[in-house]
Design an enzyme around this catalytic site. Structure first.
Site, PDB file in Angstrom:
ATOM      1  N   SER A 341       1.063  -1.436  -0.136  1.00  0.00           N
ATOM      2  CA  SER A 341      -0.408   0.053   0.227  1.00  0.00           C
ATOM      3  C   SER A 341       1.219   1.144   0.387  1.00  0.00           C
ATOM      4  O   SER A 341       1.638   1.584   0.817  1.00  0.00           O
ATOM      5  CB  SER A 341      -1.051   0.105   1.154  1.00  0.00           C
ATOM      6  OG  SER A 341      -1.374   1.319   1.221  1.00  0.00           O
ATOM      7  N   ASP A 342       0.594   1.887  -0.921  1.00  0.00           N
ATOM      8  CA  ASP A 342       1.045   3.571  -0.876  1.00  0.00           C
ATOM      9  C   ASP A 342       0.760   4.262   0.616  1.00  0.00           C
ATOM     10  O   ASP A 342      -0.695   4.100   0.344  1.00  0.00           O
ATOM     11  CB  ASP A 342       0.903   3.943  -1.906  1.00  0.00           C
ATOM     12  CG  ASP A 342       1.649   5.483  -2.216  1.00  0.00           C
ATOM     13  OD1 ASP A 342       2.571   6.019  -2.095  1.00  0.00           O
ATOM     14  OD2 ASP A 342       0.773   6.934  -2.522  1.00  0.00           O
ATOM     15  N   LYS A 343       1.772   4.959   0.815  1.00  0.00           N
ATOM     16  CA  LYS A 343       1.399   5.741   1.567  1.00  0.00           C
ATOM     17  C   LYS A 343       0.490   7.118   2.196  1.00  0.00           C
ATOM     18  O   LYS A 343      -0.556   6.879   2.549  1.00  0.00           O
ATOM     19  CB  LYS A 343       2.896   5.732   2.565  1.00  0.00           C
ATOM     20  CG  LYS A 343       2.621   6.835   4.084  1.00  0.00           C
ATOM     21  CD  LYS A 343       4.118   6.916   5.115  1.00  0.00           C
ATOM     22  CE  LYS A 343       4.360   7.983   4.046  1.00  0.00           C
ATOM     23  NZ  LYS A 343       3.591   9.646   4.230  1.00  0.00           N
ATOM     24  N   THR A 346      -3.133   7.658   1.132  1.00  0.00           N
ATOM     25  CA  THR A 346      -4.419   5.955   1.361  1.00  0.00           C
ATOM     26  C   THR A 346      -4.133   5.657   2.726  1.00  0.00           C
ATOM     27  O   THR A 346      -4.945   5.131   3.556  1.00  0.00           O
ATOM     28  CB  THR A 346      -2.783   4.680  -0.099  1.00  0.00           C
ATOM     29  OG1 THR A 346      -2.829   5.178  -1.206  1.00  0.00           O
ATOM     30  CG2 THR A 346      -4.279   3.368   0.584  1.00  0.00           C
ATOM     31  N   THR A 597      -1.276  -0.438  -4.430  1.00  0.00           N
ATOM     32  CA  THR A 597      -1.642   0.485  -4.536  1.00  0.00           C
ATOM     33  C   THR A 597      -1.102   1.317  -4.911  1.00  0.00           C
ATOM     34  O   THR A 597       0.173   1.449  -4.697  1.00  0.00           O
ATOM     35  CB  THR A 597      -3.330   0.498  -3.393  1.00  0.00           C
ATOM     36  OG1 THR A 597      -1.873   1.553  -2.424  1.00  0.00           O
ATOM     37  CG2 THR A 597      -3.339  -0.689  -2.306  1.00  0.00           C
TER      38      THR A 597
END
Length: 864
Positions: A341-343, A346, A597
């Protein structure tokens, strides 16, 4: 002291503020260490040419030599792409069956086969046609025109005509048209978040590099082009997108199922033909029967049913705010066990927020915030200024304070400063990098130590930090006052305190992480920020604190990091696009199904390479085009819902695959043994066609069935699928032969009546098998069959029963024998259900034993 304490220095704003030595820069900075390391950019022109730019002749020669400044596309003819859906083992068999059906004028069979073939090809082609435009979206992100210096004159030129050595003007709002080096002007702030993932604009100065596709946010400078087209950082991202991608597990599963059925059908039909011809059976009737049997047995509807099942699921996911752009991604989504997951934006809110300030010379928190706000501009578009103004909780700066003189932040002085008048008094305020503000105050050792410790402590917890100071303006005897120059750093400055800044987690992020973990999905953070920032966010969300810097794992000359360490990391920091791509590839090679993501151009390669690329809400066109799943609601919470629905869809596909294989075995094996052993055709060609027609309706309704949700990631287990299918198929063969034996030996029925009874038994028992393959428990366990599936199944059973009772195209059997066949089929239905439950328990025991063995082996490896 470090120069990155304001949290947005010239080249590595992603690093946290701290007074100790700064970590090695990881943002794009120079050709030897940034993403444009190869090929090297063209050397800068002779400085004497910078004032005049290139002459037209030189520019045209370079354009002819280097090519236009565009993203090269790998295009495929639309018609060839469509025709590719009619090429392969399963399409070949279907096409041969259609040709043979037309040759013997079996037009009903021909129509059914043709519809199935076109439906499967049409659904697949349309989905890929919509989704396969990532490169086009990347191309559209480039600037369309540029202001360039040619022949000593500034002119507007199409960006595609730029060449290395051109001098271009960059100002507020411009999309930077090519990679370039700044050669004139004082200051430029560039938003390159879509390229590198950095959450703040990056301050640039003379000699720094800027990158194609980023956006000028503040200031104005001139730059000399160093790379164009596919040689730019932007172009390298496009190359990664072109090279990314892999064959889905769904496609592999369909091929394995299809090949199994095709080879089984060809083998058994060949045996039937050989024996029939050896016995001297009529050649035409034998070939016609073999043809019809082949059409009924090969998986004509397999790709279409699975595609329709996923298409129906895609419609439901769209209602859940998750748009599917590639149908096979649904099956992959059900099996992902790692979600990268992108930080920024997101897991976090993508906005800077003030933390608890450190009060030094200020009276209180309000006094510190007021001083910082006076040194800020609410309408300047600066993220730090907006965070400071937001700390006032909606209150405006009192009107009694008048800004006499304001100097915005610049990368040279590393501070913003304002002269303020309040009544008859004047004072100056400044905010900026802590070491710069601290130097203004001429600190003693105690103050230096206190500030240093506070900054380092906040940096370790992922905070960026700014310092705030104030001093009074001296008043002269004549009643006037003198405002000291900005270069005068002595006299009266008080260090008021420190303001920590951070990007707070989304409100639903922690809950989403917990839900994903409960579903067997490990969420790993992937961010361009420093590991301290990533670690703080990860810990606050319950994701763990094992954050691995990407340059340590994938950087050139970096110490080798084991694949186990990469796999076990809770997240990755200081990540570039090529790192994201490498992370996905590495985890895939370790046997994981990966979801990724992203929202920016920099995420496109990894999104396309991942088994499931997920473009989050607000993503760029390039990210959405490269992704398999596009979220229209913010955050990750919709992903857990989408995974749950995908697992239902997977169960439906698994149910159909098990049913279809078992039915092929049931019919083909029974037919083959009957012909070989008893020299008896148990069903006629017309009966086979009726069976095929009546089977098509309920199996299509599998797409709308209620299905259980697996608590863990699911993936195709072909050994388990084939084991269950073969068991049910063989049990069906045993039941059919037992009925044949009863009819012939005890009831002494004629062969025509026996064929009708066998037809009815194959129909009723086959439809009941659909209920058996829906779950792993008893048939009465929830979830119960959907109304659509139940109505379609029972309706076709009733139609088939009426055909057998009243003799539509076959020998009539009457109600007495029809009800006996129904009772017989129901008894075997319960027997089959018991065998199914026992088989699944044995398979579960086998899986548990294998898992324990793998766990012990992993523990031994870790101990060494």
């Amino acid at each position: 002291m470090s120069d990155d304490l304001e949290g947005r220095d010239n080249n590595h704003s992603r690093h946290p503020a701290k007074l100790s030595a700064a970590p090695a820069p990881t943002s794009p900075k120079n050709p030897s260490s940034g993403p444009d390391a190869s090929p090297s950019p063209r050397p800068l022109e002779n400085p004497t040419n910078i004032d005049k730019g290139l002459d037209t002749g030189t520019a045209q020669k370079r354009l002819a030599s280097d090519g236009p400044n565009v993203i090269a596309e790998q295009t495929e003819n639309v018609w060839w792409k469509l025709l590719s859906y009619f090429w392969g083992p399963i399409p070949w068999m279907i096409e041969v069956a259609a040709i043979l059906s037309a040759a013997v004028q079996h037009w009903a069979d021909f129509a059914i086969i043709l519809i199935m073939l076109l439906l499967n090809a049409g659904v697949g082609f349309w989905q890929e046609y919509k989704a396969d435009n990532a490169i086009a979206a990347l191309k559209n992100q480039l600037a369309l025109t540029a202001r360039v210096l040619r022949d000593g004159k500034w002119q507007e030129t199409p960006a595609r005509d730029l060449v290395c050595g051109d001098i271009v003007s960059l100002r507020l709002g411009n999309i930077i048209p090519a990679d370039a080096r700044l050669v004139g002007g004082d200051y430029l702030a560039v938003d390159q978040s879509a390229l590198t993932g950095e959450s703040l604009p990056v301050d640039k100065k003379f000699g720094d590099d800027v990158y194609s596709g980023s956006i000028a946010k503040m200031g104005e400078m001139t730059a000399q082009v160093t790379a164009t087209g596919m040689n730019t950082y932007f172009g390298k991202t496009a190359k990664l997108v072109q090279n990314a991608g892999n064959i889905s597990h769904f496609q592999k599963a369909v091929m394995r199922i299809g090949n199994f059925l095709i080879l089984s059908t060809i083998g058994l039909v060949a045996v039937i033909l050989t024996v029939a011809l050896f016995r001297g059976d009529p050649w035409f009737d034998t070939v016609l029967f073999a043809l019809i049997l082949t059409v009924a047995a090969i998986p004509v509807a397999l790709p279409a049913v699975l595609s329709v099942t996923m298409a129906v699921g895609a419609e439901k996911l769209a209602r859940l705010k998750a748009i599917v752009s590639r149908l096979v991604a649904i099956e992959e989504l059900a099996g992902i066990d790692i979600l990268c997951s992108d930080k920024t934006g997101t897991l976090t809110q993508n906005r800077l927020t003030l933390g608890d300030p450190v009060i030094l010379a200020a009276k209180d928190r309000d006094d510190l915030l007021l001083a910082a706000a006076l040194a800020s501009r609410a309408d300047g578009g600066d993220a730090i200024d907006q965070a400071v103004m937001g700390g006032l909780n909606g209150q405006a700066v009192p009107s009694s304070y008048q800004i006499v003189d304001f100097h915005p932040f610049d990368p040279v002085s590393k501070r913003a400063e304002a002269t303020v008048k309040q009544g008859d008094a004047k004072f100056q305020v400044a905010k900026g990098a802590p070491q710069v503000i601290l130097k203004l105050a001429d600190p003693d050792d105690a103050l230096t130590t206190r500030v240093s410790d506070a900054v380092n402590d906040m940096a370790s917890r992922g905070y960026r930090t700014i310092g705030v100071a104030r001093r009074a303006v001296p008043v002269v005897s004549g009643g006037g006052d003198v405002a000291p120059s900005l270069d005068d750093q002595t006299g009266g400055w008080q260090f008021l305190g420190l303001l920590p800044l951070f990007d707070p987690p989304r409100e639903d992020a922690a809950q989403t992480v917990r839900e994903a973990a409960a579903m067997g999905v490990d969420i790993k953070m992937v961010t361009g920020d420093h590991e301290a920032i990533a670690r703080q966010i990860a810990m606050s969300l319950g994701m763990g604190n094992n954050i691995l810097p990407a340059d340590q794992a994938f950087g050139e000359g970096a110490p080798a990091i084991s694949t186990v360490a990469i796999e076990q990391a809770d997240g990755y920091a200081r990540v570039f696009p090529e790192h994201k791509y490498a992370i996905v590839k590495e985890l895939q090679e370790r046997g994981h199904i990966i979801g990724m993501t992203g929202d920016g151009v920099n995420d496109a390669p990894a999104l396309k390479q991942a088994d499931v690329g997920i473009a989050v809400s607000g993503a760029t066109d390039a990210a959405r085009a490269a992704a398999d799943l596009v979220l229209t609601a913010p955050g990750l919470s919709v992903i857990t819902t989408a995974i749950e629905e995908a697992r239902r869809i997977f169960e439906r596909m698994g149910s159909y695959a098990t049913y279809r294989i078992s039915e092929t075995i049931r019919v083909l094996l029974f037919m083959t043994i009957s012909i070989l052993v008893f020299n008896f055709y148990p069903v006629t060609a017309v009966m086979i066609v009726l069976l095929a027609l009546l089977n098509d309706f309920p199996i299509m309704m599998i797409a709308y069935d209620n299905a259980p949700v697996s608590p863990r990631p699911v993936r195709w287990d072909m050994s388990a699928t084939l084991t269950m299918s073969c068991m049910l198929g063989v049990l069906g063969v045993v039941a059919s032969f037992l009925l044949f034996w009863i009819c012939e030996q005890y009831l002494h029925l004629d062969r025509g009546l026996i064929q009708s009874l066998i037809f009815l038994k194959l129909l009723v028992a086959g439809h009941l098998t659909i209920y058996l393959t829906r779950n792993k428990g008893a048939v009465w366990h929830k979830p119960w069959p959907s109304l659509k599936l139940f109505i379609a199944t029972e309706t076709t059973q009733v139609i088939g029963t009426l055909a057998a009772v009243y003799g539509w195209f076959i020998t009539p059997v009457g109600w007495k024998y029809a009800l006996l066949v129904w009772a017989y089929a129901l008894v075997w239905f319960l027997i089959n259900s018991g065998f199914k439950i026992m088989a699944y328990r044995l398979l579960a025991y086998r899986e548990a034993r294998q898992a324990r063995h793998i766990a012990r082996l992993t523990e031994v490896l870790h101990s060494h």
